[in-house]
Design a protein around this motif. Structure first.
Motif, short mmCIF file in Angstrom:
data_model
loop_
_atom_site.label_atom_id
_atom_site.label_comp_id
_atom_site.label_asym_id
_atom_site.label_seq_id
_atom_site.Cartn_x
_atom_site.Cartn_y
_atom_site.Cartn_z
N ASP A 291 -3.80 -9.92 -10.64
CA ASP A 291 -4.86 -10.65 -11.31
C ASP A 291 -5.67 -9.67 -12.19
OD1 ASP A 291 -4.22 -12.94 -10.06
OD2 ASP A 291 -5.65 -12.84 -8.50
N SER A 292 -5.78 -8.44 -11.69
CA SER A 292 -6.75 -7.51 -12.35
C SER A 292 -5.63 -6.64 -13.46
CB SER A 292 -7.24 -6.48 -11.38
OG SER A 292 -6.24 -5.62 -10.75
N GLY A 293 -4.56 -6.37 -13.11
CA GLY A 293 -3.68 -5.52 -13.93
C GLY A 293 -3.74 -4.03 -13.63
N ARG A 294 -4.30 -3.89 -12.59
CA ARG A 294 -4.64 -2.51 -11.96
C ARG A 294 -3.19 -2.25 -11.32
NH1 ARG A 294 -7.46 -4.00 -7.31
NH2 ARG A 294 -6.43 -2.94 -5.49
N VAL A 295 -2.96 -0.82 -11.35
CA VAL A 295 -1.63 -0.15 -10.71
C VAL A 295 -2.15 0.33 -9.35
CG1 VAL A 295 -0.30 1.84 -10.79
CG2 VAL A 295 -0.97 0.46 -13.02
N LEU A 296 -1.36 0.17 -8.35
CA LEU A 296 -1.73 0.84 -7.09
C LEU A 296 -0.77 1.77 -6.70
CD1 LEU A 296 -1.87 -2.74 -4.81
CD2 LEU A 296 -3.73 -1.38 -5.75
N VAL A 297 -1.20 2.81 -6.28
CA VAL A 297 -0.52 3.97 -5.89
C VAL A 297 -0.40 4.04 -4.11
CG1 VAL A 297 0.09 6.48 -5.65
CG2 VAL A 297 -0.58 5.46 -7.84
N VAL A 298 0.60 3.98 -3.61
CA VAL A 298 0.64 3.84 -1.88
C VAL A 298 1.17 5.11 -1.34
CG1 VAL A 298 1.35 2.58 0.01
CG2 VAL A 298 0.71 1.22 -2.02
N GLU A 299 0.34 5.54 -0.63
CA GLU A 299 0.84 7.14 0.11
C GLU A 299 1.56 6.67 1.35
OE1 GLU A 299 -0.96 11.11 1.98
OE2 GLU A 299 -2.34 9.79 0.94
N LEU A 300 2.89 6.69 1.37
CA LEU A 300 3.56 6.77 2.53
C LEU A 300 3.29 7.77 3.72
CD1 LEU A 300 7.06 6.23 0.70
CD2 LEU A 300 5.24 4.68 1.53
N PRO A 301 3.75 7.31 5.04
CA PRO A 301 3.36 8.37 6.02
C PRO A 301 3.86 9.81 5.84
CG PRO A 301 4.18 6.22 6.97
CD PRO A 301 4.34 6.15 5.58
N ASP A 302 5.02 10.05 5.21
CA ASP A 302 5.69 11.35 4.88
C ASP A 302 5.20 12.03 3.75
OD1 ASP A 302 6.83 9.77 3.04
OD2 ASP A 302 8.73 10.34 3.51
N ASN A 303 3.92 11.42 3.12
CA ASN A 303 3.33 12.11 1.97
C ASN A 303 4.21 11.81 0.68
OD1 ASN A 303 1.11 13.13 3.46
ND2 ASN A 303 2.32 14.88 4.15
N ARG A 304 4.97 10.98 0.70
CA ARG A 304 5.62 10.61 -0.50
C ARG A 304 4.63 9.28 -1.35
NH1 ARG A 304 11.44 8.50 0.12
NH2 ARG A 304 10.24 7.84 2.12
#
Length: 90
Positions: A24-37
Motif C-alpha cells: 500500500d505504501s510503496g516502501r521497500v523492506l530490507v529483511v536481515e536473515l539470521p546469517d547476516n545476509r
C-alpha cells in the motif's frame, strides 16, 4: 523511496500486515536473515495484468505447472444448496 530494515523474526511475526503495508505504501523492506545476509521486498505495480502471460512466456516450470493442472481430473463444485440436501438424503 522509503526503505525500512527489519529482522526476519519481526517480519514473520507480522507477515500479513507488514506485506500489506509495503504494497500500500510503496516502501521497500530490507529483511536481515539470521546469517547476516539481506533480502529486499518491494511492491510491484502494474504487473498483475501481465503476470500470467509473462510467466507463460518466460518460465518453463510455470508452463509445466499449468499443463499438469490442465491435465488433472477435477470434481465439479456444486454450489446449489438444494442439491446438497438431496445428496445427504440418498
Amino acid at each position: 523511496m522509503a526503505i525500512e530494515t527489519m529482522t526476519l523474526s519481526h517480519l514473520s511475526a507480522n507477515l500479513g500486515a507488514t506485506l500489506s503495508e509495503c504494497a500500500d505504501s510503496g516502501r521497500v523492506l530490507v529483511v536481515e536473515l539470521p546469517d547476516n545476509r539481506f533480502v529486499s521486498i518491494q511492491p510491484v505495480h502494474g504487473l498483475a495484468e501481465n503476470l500470467t502471460d509473462n510467466l507463460l512466456e518466460t518460465n518453463d516450470r510455470f508452463r509445466q505447472l499449468v499443463a499438469d493442472s490442465a491435465a488433472s481430473n477435477r470434481a465439479l463444485l456444486d454450489l446449489d444448496p438444494a442439491s446438497e440436501n438431496s445428496a445427504e438424503e440418498n
